[in-house]
Design an enzyme around this catalytic site. Structure first.
Site, PDB file in Angstrom:
ATOM      1  N   ARG A 230       0.801  -1.181  -0.501  1.00 49.12           N
ATOM      2  CA  ARG A 230       0.046  -0.400   0.016  1.00 49.12           C
ATOM      3  C   ARG A 230       0.974   0.866  -0.451  1.00 49.12           C
ATOM      4  NH1 ARG A 230      -3.380  -2.716  -1.794  1.00 49.12           N
ATOM      5  NH2 ARG A 230      -5.495  -3.041  -0.474  1.00 49.12           N
ATOM      6  N   HIS A 278      -0.942  -0.178  -9.709  1.00 49.17           N
ATOM      7  CA  HIS A 278      -1.735  -1.067  -8.760  1.00 49.17           C
ATOM      8  C   HIS A 278      -1.439  -2.606  -9.892  1.00 49.17           C
ATOM      9  CE1 HIS A 278      -3.687  -1.303  -5.036  1.00 49.17           C
ATOM     10  NE2 HIS A 278      -2.985  -2.520  -6.022  1.00 49.17           N
TER      11      HIS A 278
HETATM   12  P1  NAP Z   1      -2.200 -11.057   5.323  1.00 52.26           P
HETATM   13  O1  NAP Z   1      -1.759 -12.974   4.608  1.00 52.26           O
HETATM   14  O2  NAP Z   1      -2.806 -10.785   6.165  1.00 52.26           O
HETATM   15  O3  NAP Z   1      -0.819 -10.973   6.025  1.00 52.26           O
HETATM   16  C1  NAP Z   1      -0.216  -9.713   6.275  1.00 52.26           C
HETATM   17  C2  NAP Z   1       1.693 -10.529   7.241  1.00 52.26           C
HETATM   18  O4  NAP Z   1       1.954  -9.310   7.690  1.00 52.26           O
HETATM   19  C3  NAP Z   1       1.861 -11.332   7.950  1.00 52.26           C
HETATM   20  O5  NAP Z   1       2.397 -12.297   7.501  1.00 52.26           O
HETATM   21  C4  NAP Z   1       1.986 -11.146   9.302  1.00 52.26           C
HETATM   22  O6  NAP Z   1       2.501 -11.377  10.033  1.00 52.26           O
HETATM   23  C5  NAP Z   1       2.622  -9.642   8.677  1.00 52.26           C
HETATM   24  N1  NAP Z   1       2.082  -8.339   9.295  1.00 52.26           N
HETATM   25  C6  NAP Z   1       1.132  -7.785   9.527  1.00 52.26           C
HETATM   26  N2  NAP Z   1       1.553  -6.926  10.873  1.00 52.26           N
HETATM   27  C7  NAP Z   1       2.624  -7.108  10.931  1.00 52.26           C
HETATM   28  C8  NAP Z   1       3.612  -5.749  12.097  1.00 52.26           C
HETATM   29  N3  NAP Z   1       3.555  -5.140  12.605  1.00 52.26           N
HETATM   30  N4  NAP Z   1       4.767  -6.732  12.036  1.00 52.26           N
HETATM   31  C9  NAP Z   1       4.934  -7.266  11.519  1.00 52.26           C
HETATM   32  N5  NAP Z   1       4.177  -8.489   9.979  1.00 52.26           N
HETATM   33  C10 NAP Z   1       2.925  -7.943  10.421  1.00 52.26           C
HETATM   34  O7  NAP Z   1      -2.180 -11.146   3.961  1.00 52.26           O
HETATM   35  P2  NAP Z   1      -1.447 -10.832   1.953  1.00 52.26           P
HETATM   36  O8  NAP Z   1      -2.979 -11.554   1.881  1.00 52.26           O
HETATM   37  O9  NAP Z   1      -0.679 -11.424   2.413  1.00 52.26           O
HETATM   38  O10 NAP Z   1      -1.424  -9.627   1.765  1.00 52.26           O
HETATM   39  C11 NAP Z   1      -0.661  -8.598   1.914  1.00 52.26           C
HETATM   40  C12 NAP Z   1      -1.307  -6.608   1.578  1.00 52.26           C
HETATM   41  O11 NAP Z   1      -0.749  -7.070   0.033  1.00 52.26           O
HETATM   42  C13 NAP Z   1      -2.685  -6.702   1.474  1.00 52.26           C
HETATM   43  O12 NAP Z   1      -3.166  -5.535   2.971  1.00 52.26           O
HETATM   44  C14 NAP Z   1      -2.975  -5.005   0.122  1.00 52.26           C
HETATM   45  O13 NAP Z   1      -2.556  -4.033   1.022  1.00 52.26           O
HETATM   46  C15 NAP Z   1      -1.400  -5.956  -0.730  1.00 52.26           C
HETATM   47  N6  NAP Z   1      -1.519  -6.530  -1.452  1.00 52.26           N
HETATM   48  C16 NAP Z   1      -1.074  -5.759  -2.869  1.00 52.26           C
HETATM   49  C17 NAP Z   1      -1.733  -5.858  -4.379  1.00 52.26           C
HETATM   50  C18 NAP Z   1      -1.556  -5.042  -5.583  1.00 52.26           C
HETATM   51  O14 NAP Z   1      -1.592  -5.311  -6.719  1.00 52.26           O
HETATM   52  N7  NAP Z   1      -0.251  -4.553  -5.218  1.00 52.26           N
HETATM   53  C19 NAP Z   1      -3.083  -7.028  -4.262  1.00 52.26           C
HETATM   54  C20 NAP Z   1      -3.447  -8.102  -3.128  1.00 52.26           C
HETATM   55  C21 NAP Z   1      -2.676  -7.320  -2.280  1.00 52.26           C
HETATM   56  P3  NAP Z   1       1.382 -12.146  10.815  1.00 52.26           P
HETATM   57  O15 NAP Z   1       1.129 -13.681  10.345  1.00 52.26           O
HETATM   58  O16 NAP Z   1       2.318 -12.685  12.241  1.00 52.26           O
HETATM   59  O17 NAP Z   1      -0.345 -12.536  11.503  1.00 52.26           O
END
Ligand code: NAP
Length: 315
Positions: A230, A278
């Site tokens: 983001r 994006h």
């Molecule tokens: P997810 O499955 O919820 O994984 C989030 C990861 O971040 C988890 O490993 C979590 O730790 C870690 N995390 C959260 N808060 C943290 C903190 N304060 N300190 C350290 N680690 C932390 O999310 P995802 O599905 O992988 O997606 C991640 C992000 O990608 C989305 O939220 C979105 O913003 C972005 N995204 C971008 C696109 C694009 O096209 N650019 C597309 C899709 C998504 P734990 O494992 O310990 O919970």
């Protein structure tokens, strides 16, 4: 009972979602939200399928039992005062999206590691400059921030391509072939070693503005940032200053504080910033409809719902 599709879609997108959702859930009634939707239709809705729901679209739904996001990141939804507090919220977790993210991350890492951005920059100048050291992948340390659905797939893809991969999450994790880290010391260790840092954190109060001057100062000198999560993770002015002072080598940015990125923004013309609109990993209705269908079937059968958001943690 029926499904409500509520989002700010282009007409062709709305059509694609309707087609795929009807295909995946042939026994369900699908209503597309529009202003002034009759109360008789609203009252039957028990699942809202949403992507940036328009104001008012989540109100007046007395039987609502599930809000299913079509997006993986839910920070906007969580900030929406109209999101019903007591209704479970599920986010999009689609293996096809993880694959697309792994492809984007691999492209960015290969481009940085093998200096392909510099090669592309040289072409319009007619510059033939073959001499730069060719390093092996195992000589390049990659740091992945966020080890969730996307971060895990990215880390494994890079590891399979021969890179040494460090990955950081909130809680301790184990992932074969990847050096997993957590906590502040884990973050310090990753930032100090990684030559390429890939951001795949969710946007939460704890991660907003994460990439600021303080973080850039903790990074390995000359490292590059790949932001695929983001825009609000990055303090734009601090990133520009770090690039201009040579603290950082390059930034590959797919996401921005304001999207579309405004025409006058310095990122557009910075020689060491690559701007993507994006597109790192888009939700594909052809595969994502099946993810929605799984949760609708689970709801109907009284089975546990999948991919529920922890509202307290913000992801
Ligand atoms: P997810 O499955 O919820 O994984 C989030 C990861 O971040 C988890 O490993 C979590 O730790 C870690 N995390 C959260 N808060 C943290 C903190 N304060 N300190 C350290 N680690 C932390 O999310 P995802 O599905 O992988 O997606 C991640 C992000 O990608 C989305 O939220 C979105 O913003 C972005 N995204 C971008 C696109 C694009 O096209 N650019 C597309 C899709 C998504 P734990 O494992 O310990 O919970």
């Amino acid at each position: 009972m029926s499904l409500l599709l509520a989002g700010r879609f282009e007409p062709v997108e709305r059509e694609a979602w309707c087609t795929e959702l009807r295909r995946a859930l042939p026994d369900e009634t699908l209503t597309v939200w529009q202003p002034g939707l009759p109360a008789g239709l609203r009252v039957a809705v028990d699942v809202a399928v949403v992507a940036n729901p328009p104001p008012g679209s989540l109100q007046g739904l007395p039987k609502l039992r599930l809000v299913q996001s079509l997006w993986a990141g839910v920070e906007r939804l969580l900030a929406d005062p109209e999101l019903p507090a007591a209704v479970p919220l599920a986010r999009m977790v689609d293996p096809a999206m993880s694959e697309a993210m792994a492809e984007t991350a691999l492209w960015a890492v290969l481009s940085l590691h093998r200096c392909w951005f510099e090669r592309l920059d040289a072409q319009p100048r007619g510059q033939w400059a073959p001499h730069s050291p060719q390093r092996r992948a195992d000589e390049v340390v990659i740091g992945v921030l966020g080890l969730g659905e996307l971060g895990r797939t990215v880390a494994l893809r890079l590891q399979a391509n021969g890179y040494r991969v460090l990955a950081w999450s909130r809680r301790a994790k184990v992932l074969e072939g990847v050096e997993t880290l957590h906590g502040d010391t884990g973050c310090d260790a990753l930032l100090a070693q990684a030559e390429i840092v890939i951001n795949l954190l969710p946007l939460t109060p704890l991660t907003r503005d994460f990439f600021c001057a303080r973080t850039f100062a903790r990074m390995r000198p000359g490292a590059s940032l790949v932001n695929l999560a983001r825009g609000a993770h990055v303090v734009d002015e601090d990133l520009l200053a770090a690039l201009d002072r040579g603290v950082l080598h390059r930034a590959v940015l797919d996401v921005f504080r304001t999207e579309p990125l405004p025409p006058g923004h310095p990122f557009w013309r910075h020689p060491r910033v690559t701007v993507l609109p994006h597109v790192a990993a888009q939700t594909d209705p052809r595969t994502a409809a099946a993810v929605v269908a799984d949760n609708v079937h689970a709801l109907r059968a009284g089975r546990p719902l999948r991919h529920l958001v922890d509202r307290g943690a913000g992801y």
